[in-house]
Design a protein around this motif. Structure first.
Motif, PDB file in Angstrom:
ATOM      1  N   ALA A   1      39.610  -2.851  19.442  1.00 39.85           N
ATOM      2  CA  ALA A   1      39.257  -2.044  20.614  1.00 39.85           C
ATOM      3  C   ALA A   1      38.069  -2.706  21.286  1.00 39.85           C
ATOM      4  N   TRP A   2      37.922  -2.467  22.577  1.00 41.73           N
ATOM      5  CA  TRP A   2      36.826  -3.095  23.311  1.00 41.73           C
ATOM      6  C   TRP A   2      36.420  -2.261  24.506  1.00 41.73           C
ATOM      7  N   GLU A   3      35.254  -2.599  25.020  1.00 43.52           N
ATOM      8  CA  GLU A   3      34.742  -1.978  26.236  1.00 43.52           C
ATOM      9  C   GLU A   3      33.744  -2.938  26.863  1.00 43.52           C
ATOM     10  N   PRO A   4      33.831  -3.132  28.185  1.00 47.20           N
ATOM     11  CA  PRO A   4      32.807  -3.942  28.838  1.00 47.20           C
ATOM     12  C   PRO A   4      31.447  -3.236  28.769  1.00 47.20           C
ATOM     13  N   ILE A   5      30.400  -4.006  28.687  1.00 44.42           N
ATOM     14  CA  ILE A   5      29.037  -3.476  28.750  1.00 44.42           C
ATOM     15  C   ILE A   5      28.585  -3.615  30.207  1.00 44.42           C
ATOM     16  N   PRO A   6      28.159  -2.543  30.842  1.00 43.56           N
ATOM     17  CA  PRO A   6      27.682  -2.678  32.226  1.00 43.56           C
ATOM     18  C   PRO A   6      26.497  -3.660  32.287  1.00 43.56           C
ATOM     19  N   LEU A   7      26.580  -4.617  33.196  1.00 43.40           N
ATOM     20  CA  LEU A   7      25.503  -5.613  33.291  1.00 43.40           C
ATOM     21  C   LEU A   7      24.178  -4.986  33.718  1.00 43.40           C
ATOM     22  N   THR A   8      24.228  -3.833  34.371  1.00 42.29           N
ATOM     23  CA  THR A   8      22.989  -3.138  34.758  1.00 42.29           C
ATOM     24  C   THR A   8      22.162  -2.762  33.536  1.00 42.29           C
ATOM     25  N   LEU A   9      22.803  -2.597  32.392  1.00 41.03           N
ATOM     26  CA  LEU A   9      22.098  -2.278  31.155  1.00 41.03           C
ATOM     27  C   LEU A   9      21.053  -3.351  30.823  1.00 41.03           C
ATOM     28  N   PHE A  10      21.345  -4.596  31.209  1.00 41.70           N
ATOM     29  CA  PHE A  10      20.454  -5.707  30.875  1.00 41.70           C
ATOM     30  C   PHE A  10      19.307  -5.878  31.871  1.00 41.70           C
ATOM     31  N   ARG A  11      19.284  -5.075  32.910  1.00 40.62           N
ATOM     32  CA  ARG A  11      18.175  -5.026  33.887  1.00 40.62           C
ATOM     33  C   ARG A  11      17.773  -6.399  34.421  1.00 40.62           C
TER      34      ARG A  11
ATOM     35  N   HIS B   1      19.256  -2.965  22.467  1.00 42.65           N
ATOM     36  CA  HIS B   1      19.969  -2.527  21.258  1.00 42.65           C
ATOM     37  C   HIS B   1      20.236  -1.022  21.324  1.00 42.65           C
ATOM     38  N   ALA B   2      19.262  -0.257  21.763  1.00 46.50           N
ATOM     39  CA  ALA B   2      19.419   1.202  21.859  1.00 46.50           C
ATOM     40  C   ALA B   2      20.515   1.594  22.844  1.00 46.50           C
ATOM     41  N   HIS B   3      20.761   0.773  23.865  1.00 54.01           N
ATOM     42  CA  HIS B   3      21.825   1.064  24.831  1.00 54.01           C
ATOM     43  C   HIS B   3      23.189   0.567  24.345  1.00 54.01           C
ATOM     44  N   VAL B   4      23.189  -0.454  23.513  1.00 49.73           N
ATOM     45  CA  VAL B   4      24.446  -1.015  23.026  1.00 49.73           C
ATOM     46  C   VAL B   4      25.049  -0.130  21.928  1.00 49.73           C
ATOM     47  N   VAL B   5      24.233   0.477  21.097  1.00 52.46           N
ATOM     48  CA  VAL B   5      24.726   1.280  19.972  1.00 52.46           C
ATOM     49  C   VAL B   5      25.660   2.410  20.426  1.00 52.46           C
ATOM     50  N   PRO B   6      25.365   3.169  21.490  1.00 55.68           N
ATOM     51  CA  PRO B   6      26.324   4.203  21.917  1.00 55.68           C
ATOM     52  C   PRO B   6      27.672   3.622  22.373  1.00 55.68           C
ATOM     53  N   ILE B   7      27.668   2.436  22.941  1.00 57.21           N
ATOM     54  CA  ILE B   7      28.923   1.786  23.334  1.00 57.21           C
ATOM     55  C   ILE B   7      29.714   1.436  22.084  1.00 57.21           C
TER      56      ILE B   7
ATOM     57  N   LYS C   1      29.624   2.982  19.281  1.00 53.71           N
ATOM     58  CA  LYS C   1      30.165   4.237  18.747  1.00 53.71           C
ATOM     59  C   LYS C   1      31.426   4.661  19.496  1.00 53.71           C
ATOM     60  N   ARG C   2      31.438   4.519  20.821  1.00 51.73           N
ATOM     61  CA  ARG C   2      32.632   4.867  21.604  1.00 51.73           C
ATOM     62  C   ARG C   2      33.813   3.969  21.247  1.00 51.73           C
ATOM     63  N   VAL C   3      33.536   2.667  21.130  1.00 51.00           N
ATOM     64  CA  VAL C   3      34.606   1.719  20.806  1.00 51.00           C
ATOM     65  C   VAL C   3      35.120   1.981  19.389  1.00 51.00           C
ATOM     66  N   ARG C   4      34.237   2.299  18.470  1.00 55.53           N
ATOM     67  CA  ARG C   4      34.647   2.624  17.095  1.00 55.53           C
ATOM     68  C   ARG C   4      35.519   3.877  17.077  1.00 55.53           C
ATOM     69  N   ALA C   5      35.148   4.883  17.863  1.00 58.66           N
ATOM     70  CA  ALA C   5      35.952   6.109  17.940  1.00 58.66           C
ATOM     71  C   ALA C   5      37.337   5.802  18.508  1.00 58.66           C
ATOM     72  N   ASP C   6      37.391   4.927  19.500  1.00 56.11           N
ATOM     73  CA  ASP C   6      38.668   4.515  20.094  1.00 56.11           C
ATOM     74  C   ASP C   6      39.547   3.835  19.048  1.00 56.11           C
ATOM     75  N   LEU C   7      38.976   2.915  18.294  1.00 58.29           N
ATOM     76  CA  LEU C   7      39.726   2.203  17.263  1.00 58.29           C
ATOM     77  C   LEU C   7      40.190   3.168  16.161  1.00 58.29           C
ATOM     78  N   THR C   8      39.344   4.114  15.798  1.00 56.66           N
ATOM     79  CA  THR C   8      39.687   5.093  14.765  1.00 56.66           C
ATOM     80  C   THR C   8      40.855   5.971  15.196  1.00 56.66           C
ATOM     81  N   GLN C   9      40.874   6.357  16.467  1.00 57.71           N
ATOM     82  CA  GLN C   9      41.952   7.212  16.983  1.00 57.71           C
ATOM     83  C   GLN C   9      43.286   6.491  17.069  1.00 57.71           C
TER      84      GLN C   9
END
Length: 187
Positions: A45-55, A22-28, A30-38
């Protein structure tokens, strides 16, 4: 829902609900929200989540993961994925992920002829699994219906890598139009 599918969704739910993930997903988000706002004329708006995040915690058949933010009141239209089974959860907010009532076949109807089944999804972690998650098999038409009062944030898992995910939408002159999701124009 089969017992196997329920087990898969439970596993994905446990992973996403872990504090570390969850702590790693929240910054993503925020980025996607900023993209949609702009991009005020963009419906989502969307962004892939790097699968490495899930270890390595994801089931082997999951090959990509995404954050989508759908603008409040937006109509992004019908789509399907001819090469992927999608599993999606409501991360923040509420929406209706409508699916075609009968699975597609070779003589699949146009999306305008589809009888839609409502699937209201909520982000309440105490709600039943079926109220937070949906499983959308390959080639099944689906469309989000987003309330007018708030954006809807979802996390989506697919069975193909991000660069191979195909989005199929109704064509303007009949038939359908396929694009790679990472290259598609945002509705």
């Amino acid at each position: 829902m089969t017992p196997e599918e329920r087990s898969m969704l439970r596993q994905l739910d446990r992973i996403l609900r872990s504090e570390q993930i969850h702590a790693h997903v929240v910054p993503i988000v925020k980025r996607v929200r900023a993209d949609l706002t702009q991009k005020q004329d963009t419906l989502m708006a969307w962004e892939p989540i790097p699968l490495t995040l899930f270890r390595g915690a994801l089931p082997a058949l999951i090959r990509s993961s995404w954050i989508f933010i759908l603008r409040a009141g937006a109509n992004t239209g019908a789509e399907r994925h001819p090469n992927s089974h999608q599993r999606m959860m409501s991360f923040e907010g509420t929406g209706d992920l409508q699916t075609e009532a009968e699975p597609a076949d070779e003589s699949s109807p146009e999306p305008s002829d589809i009888i839609w089944r409502s699937n209201i999804l909520v982000s309440d972690p105490e709600a039943a699994l079926e109220r937070r998650w949906i499983s959308i098999p390959q080639n099944v038409w689906h469309r989000p219906v987003i309330p007018k009062d708030a954006d809807w944030i979802v996390v989506s898992f697919h069975t193909v890598p991000a660069e191979e995910l195909i989005e199929e939408r109704p064509g303007s002159s009949g038939g359908t139009k396929q694009t790679l999701y990472l290259n598609s124009d945002r509705p």
